[in-house]
Write a protein that holds these residues in place. Structure first.
Motif, PDB file in Angstrom:
ATOM      1  N   TRP A 133      41.509   3.844  41.810  1.00 37.09           N
ATOM      2  CA  TRP A 133      40.262   3.097  41.876  1.00 37.09           C
ATOM      3  C   TRP A 133      40.342   1.849  40.996  1.00 37.09           C
ATOM      4  O   TRP A 133      40.914   1.870  39.918  1.00 37.09           O
ATOM      5  CB  TRP A 133      39.091   3.960  41.401  1.00 37.09           C
ATOM      6  CG  TRP A 133      38.887   5.208  42.203  1.00 37.09           C
ATOM      7  CD1 TRP A 133      39.229   6.484  41.865  1.00 37.09           C
ATOM      8  CD2 TRP A 133      38.288   5.304  43.500  1.00 37.09           C
ATOM      9  NE1 TRP A 133      38.884   7.368  42.847  1.00 37.09           N
ATOM     10  CE2 TRP A 133      38.292   6.667  43.877  1.00 37.09           C
ATOM     11  CE3 TRP A 133      37.740   4.377  44.389  1.00 37.09           C
ATOM     12  CZ2 TRP A 133      37.799   7.122  45.082  1.00 37.09           C
ATOM     13  CZ3 TRP A 133      37.234   4.824  45.594  1.00 37.09           C
ATOM     14  CH2 TRP A 133      37.266   6.175  45.935  1.00 37.09           C
ATOM     15  N   GLU A 137      34.875   0.424  41.136  1.00 30.59           N
ATOM     16  CA  GLU A 137      34.648   1.847  41.395  1.00 30.59           C
ATOM     17  C   GLU A 137      35.013   2.695  40.176  1.00 30.59           C
ATOM     18  O   GLU A 137      35.515   3.811  40.310  1.00 30.59           O
ATOM     19  CB  GLU A 137      35.478   2.292  42.609  1.00 30.59           C
ATOM     20  CG  GLU A 137      35.075   1.640  43.913  1.00 30.59           C
ATOM     21  CD  GLU A 137      33.767   2.179  44.446  1.00 30.59           C
ATOM     22  OE1 GLU A 137      33.318   3.248  43.968  1.00 30.59           O
ATOM     23  OE2 GLU A 137      33.180   1.542  45.337  1.00 30.59           O
ATOM     24  N   ASP A 141      36.441   6.940  39.588  1.00 30.32           N
ATOM     25  CA  ASP A 141      37.602   7.525  38.911  1.00 30.32           C
ATOM     26  C   ASP A 141      37.182   8.600  37.921  1.00 30.32           C
ATOM     27  O   ASP A 141      37.837   9.639  37.803  1.00 30.32           O
ATOM     28  CB  ASP A 141      38.409   6.448  38.195  1.00 30.32           C
ATOM     29  CG  ASP A 141      39.754   6.985  37.733  1.00 30.32           C
ATOM     30  OD1 ASP A 141      40.690   6.994  38.553  1.00 30.32           O
ATOM     31  OD2 ASP A 141      39.858   7.433  36.579  1.00 30.32           O
TER      32      ASP A 141
END
Length: 319
Positions: A133, A137, A141
């Motif tokens: 990621w 994002e 993770d």
């Protein structure tokens, strides 16, 4: 102009007055201090800004064309930049010229270059937070708990080498005062890991500090010889349960609207550790007007803070 925020005594921790210094860009994530006391930070617009503590007008040094995160000084006076999108860069202070030092590991592009430290021999120690990621994002993770974070080193003129992998959201990096080891923050598992550079344990790693009261973000060695650690958010019981849940449940939560995912609490807290992993300072301030400390730099008794979400730096004095 800087604003002073006076915080109450919280949980028996040290009380400090927080001074907030606006920056022209969003999300002043990390902070670096020059020999003259000027503070430098990288923002979400890709720019590197310089800020005077006396409230003078900030100025734009240059831009990376990506998302700058961790900042460090290189021996020749250029700024080392961990750019989440572009990799490991450096920038000239006078012209804003940007060079790419490394953007791949074993031929594969880095996904989330995050923070670094530079040893006296010119070796750069830096993190790639996740191989799955990117920064947009980062919550994914942590929810997935991919444990794909890495600590890497880059020798002068060399190529990046992985020295530690399997880290839970590898984040801040700092050298011990004698540079015998490198400490790296694992945000997802709330601990600090230590990689030995020299001595009988050279090449090995262990836990430097575990079960931290909050999720560590950037860390940095201070002029006081201590390792300063930002706590981006207190320990999150919901996140801890999710990380142990079946993959299907984590996938469902990861796809929820942002407002329904675990969210950092509104706090400002930093701590400082000695080379033995003992806490020397633990400071918390009021977070009404500035919050989520993700960058820290102690310089001659003044502690500067950066934030992933605030368009401003902040500082407090230890004395």
């Amino acid at each position: 102009m800087s604003d002073v925020v006076k915080g109450p005594m919280l949980g028996g921790m040290t009380r400090r007055e927080l001074h907030v210094v606006p920056v022209p860009g969003p999300g002043a994530e990390d902070v670096l201090i020059g020999h003259d006391g000027t503070a430098y930070t990288g923002c979400g617009d890709g720019a590197i800004y310089a800020v005077r503590a006396d409230g003078g007008e900030p100025w734009r040094v240059g831009a990376t064309g990506g998302r700058p995160l961790g900042l460090e000084w290189l021996p020749e006076g250029r700024i080392l930049i961990c750019d989440a999108h572009r990799g490991l860069l450096d920038m000239a202070l006078d012209s804003g010229e940007v060079r790419v030092l490394a953007d791949r590991v074993d031929g594969i592009p880095m996904r989330f270059c995050n923070n670094a430290a530079v040893s006296d021999d010119g070796t750069i120690w830096f993190t790639d937070s996740s191989t799955k990621w990117g920064i947009e994002e980062w919550k994914s993770d942590l929810i997935d708990d991919t444990c794909t974070g890495r600590l890497l080193k880059l020798l002068p003129g060399g190529q990046p080498e992985v020295v530690l992998d399997g880290l839970s959201f590898a984040n801040g990096v700092a050298l011990a005062s004698d540079q015998s080891c490198v400490v790296v923050a694992e945000t997802g598992h709330r601990r600090l890991r230590r990689y030995y550079r020299t001595g009988p344990l050279a090449g090995n790693a262990d836990v430097f500090a575990a079960d931290l009261p909050a999720h560590p973000d950037n860390i940095a060695g201070g002029s006081d010889g201590l390792i300063w650690v930002t706590y981006a958010s207190p320990a999150d019981a919901t996140l801890a349960r999710l990380q142990k849940s079946p993959k299907a449940i984590r996938t469902v939560v990861r796809r929820l609207p942002e407002r329904l995912k675990p969210t950092p609490q509104r706090t400002v807290r930093v701590a400082a550790y000695d080379d033995l992993g003992q806490v020397v300072h633990d400071v918390e301030t009021d977070a009404t007007h500035w919050h989520m400390a993700t960058g820290v730099r102690e310089h001659d008794g003044r502690v500067w803070l950066g934030s992933l979400v605030e368009p401003a730096l902040a500082w407090f004095d230890l004395a």
